[in-house]
Design a protein around this motif. Sequence first.
Motif, PDB file in Angstrom:
ATOM      1  N   ALA A  66      33.065  35.948  49.067  1.00 13.94           N
ATOM      2  CA  ALA A  66      33.093  37.344  49.537  1.00 13.94           C
ATOM      3  C   ALA A  66      34.332  38.025  48.997  1.00 13.94           C
ATOM      4  O   ALA A  66      35.036  38.738  49.711  1.00 13.94           O
ATOM      5  CB  ALA A  66      33.072  37.373  51.068  1.00 13.94           C
ATOM      6  N   GLY A 113      34.334  39.820  46.011  1.00 17.32           N
ATOM      7  CA  GLY A 113      34.000  40.801  44.987  1.00 17.32           C
ATOM      8  C   GLY A 113      34.602  42.158  45.343  1.00 17.32           C
ATOM      9  O   GLY A 113      34.724  42.500  46.518  1.00 17.32           O
ATOM     10  N   ARG A 144      30.551  47.869  40.587  1.00 21.32           N
ATOM     11  CA  ARG A 144      29.291  48.539  40.262  1.00 21.32           C
ATOM     12  C   ARG A 144      28.834  49.426  41.404  1.00 21.32           C
ATOM     13  O   ARG A 144      28.082  50.363  41.241  1.00 21.32           O
ATOM     14  CB  ARG A 144      28.192  47.492  39.964  1.00 21.32           C
ATOM     15  N   LYS A 189      31.652  46.056  49.110  1.00 16.69           N
ATOM     16  CA  LYS A 189      30.364  46.287  49.784  1.00 16.69           C
ATOM     17  C   LYS A 189      30.080  45.293  50.907  1.00 16.69           C
ATOM     18  O   LYS A 189      29.400  45.622  51.870  1.00 16.69           O
ATOM     19  CB  LYS A 189      29.227  46.306  48.754  1.00 16.69           C
ATOM     20  N   GLY A 207      39.207  34.426  44.053  1.00 19.52           N
ATOM     21  CA  GLY A 207      39.858  34.496  42.745  1.00 19.52           C
ATOM     22  C   GLY A 207      39.299  35.620  41.900  1.00 19.52           C
ATOM     23  O   GLY A 207      38.487  36.422  42.373  1.00 19.52           O
ATOM     24  N   LEU A 261      37.306  35.467  39.248  1.00 27.85           N
ATOM     25  CA  LEU A 261      35.871  35.294  39.029  1.00 27.85           C
ATOM     26  C   LEU A 261      35.233  34.700  40.280  1.00 27.85           C
ATOM     27  O   LEU A 261      35.893  33.972  41.023  1.00 27.85           O
ATOM     28  CB  LEU A 261      35.611  34.329  37.865  1.00 27.85           C
ATOM     29  N   ARG A 262      33.946  34.946  40.435  1.00 26.08           N
ATOM     30  CA  ARG A 262      33.193  34.343  41.533  1.00 26.08           C
ATOM     31  C   ARG A 262      33.397  32.818  41.535  1.00 26.08           C
ATOM     32  O   ARG A 262      33.575  32.194  42.576  1.00 26.08           O
ATOM     33  CB  ARG A 262      31.713  34.684  41.333  1.00 26.08           C
ATOM     34  N   SER A 282      36.495  31.828  43.205  1.00 26.92           N
ATOM     35  CA  SER A 282      36.387  31.972  44.668  1.00 26.92           C
ATOM     36  C   SER A 282      35.667  30.771  45.271  1.00 26.92           C
ATOM     37  O   SER A 282      36.083  30.224  46.295  1.00 26.92           O
ATOM     38  CB  SER A 282      35.619  33.256  45.024  1.00 26.92           C
ATOM     39  N   ASP A 322      25.793  34.192  48.490  1.00 24.59           N
ATOM     40  CA  ASP A 322      26.485  35.476  48.334  1.00 24.59           C
ATOM     41  C   ASP A 322      26.632  36.179  49.677  1.00 24.59           C
ATOM     42  O   ASP A 322      25.638  36.327  50.410  1.00 24.59           O
ATOM     43  CB  ASP A 322      25.677  36.410  47.423  1.00 24.59           C
ATOM     44  N   ALA A 323      27.825  36.688  49.940  1.00 23.56           N
ATOM     45  CA  ALA A 323      28.050  37.472  51.163  1.00 23.56           C
ATOM     46  C   ALA A 323      27.116  38.678  51.224  1.00 23.56           C
ATOM     47  O   ALA A 323      26.754  39.145  52.302  1.00 23.56           O
ATOM     48  CB  ALA A 323      29.509  37.940  51.200  1.00 23.56           C
ATOM     49  N   VAL A 324      26.718  39.160  50.045  1.00 28.02           N
ATOM     50  CA  VAL A 324      25.954  40.409  49.973  1.00 28.02           C
ATOM     51  C   VAL A 324      24.443  40.185  49.868  1.00 28.02           C
ATOM     52  O   VAL A 324      23.714  41.028  49.357  1.00 28.02           O
ATOM     53  CB  VAL A 324      26.465  41.289  48.811  1.00 28.02           C
ATOM     54  N   LYS A 382      20.250  40.954  46.367  1.00 28.89           N
ATOM     55  CA  LYS A 382      21.715  41.026  46.347  1.00 28.89           C
ATOM     56  C   LYS A 382      22.083  42.504  46.363  1.00 28.89           C
ATOM     57  O   LYS A 382      21.715  43.238  45.443  1.00 28.89           O
ATOM     58  CB  LYS A 382      22.253  40.341  45.098  1.00 28.89           C
TER      59      LYS A 382
END
Length: 220
Positions: free
Chosen positions: A9, A11, A15, A22, A80, A82-83, A86, A106-108, A211
């Motif tokens: 989480a 990011g 975008r 988000k 970090g 990059l994903r 993280s 993904d958190a999203v 996502k």
Amino acid sequence: MKVKVIIPASGSGERFGGKTPKQFLKIDGKEIIAHTLEKFNSISLIDEIIISTQLEYFVKLSTIIKKYNLKKVKKITEGGKLRQDSVYNALINLECDRDDLILVHDAVRPFISNKKIIELVKAAGKEKCVILGLPVNETIKRVDKNNIVTETLDRNNVWAIQTPQAFQYSILLNAFEKAMSENFIGTDEAAIVENAGIDVKVMEGEKRNIKITVKGDVRL
Ligand code: C5P
């Protein structure tokens, strides 16, 4: 065998636009990450959750965890650049036995169903590395930097991949260490495991498991 979940989480939501990442925006009055965490927290097969996020969101995230009584969240680690960074930071902060299962989600992606998560855990208990995806309906083409088509892929064997992705702990850790030492970058965990020469099985995911990437996705 324990089942542990890593939620990247960290990011920034470039975008998506706006100041707040988000995962911290609200849908129906509740942060997207809270919706996601509630799903995993409520499944009895799942033992522990660890989240990677930016340092400046540690307090906000801790408040959300307390507010929604998300008891299975045991740790927050720093995300970090990059994903992949993280996820790796969460992975090395987990205490696991080699046979434990690690799910990365993904958190999203708040709309995954409990049923599908349970199906995935059961499949990964047998197959070791299992990910979710959907067969693509559209024709998929590769293009060059001028958008000229260079190849049309055979869509009969092309899948759009989702999370959660599930792996046996020792396989995932070894694959990450190999990737980090080779500077290999994968956009999902499966790519990292594939790079280590391990078979990854794809299981049918869910259309609703989108996502959240752009503003229109929230309205949806
Ligand atoms: O970047 P993308 O939209 O594919 O992000 C998928 C998930 O990975 C999101 O939950 C995002 O917060 C997380 N992420 C991360 N660290 C990064 C980039 C993305 O944890 N450096």
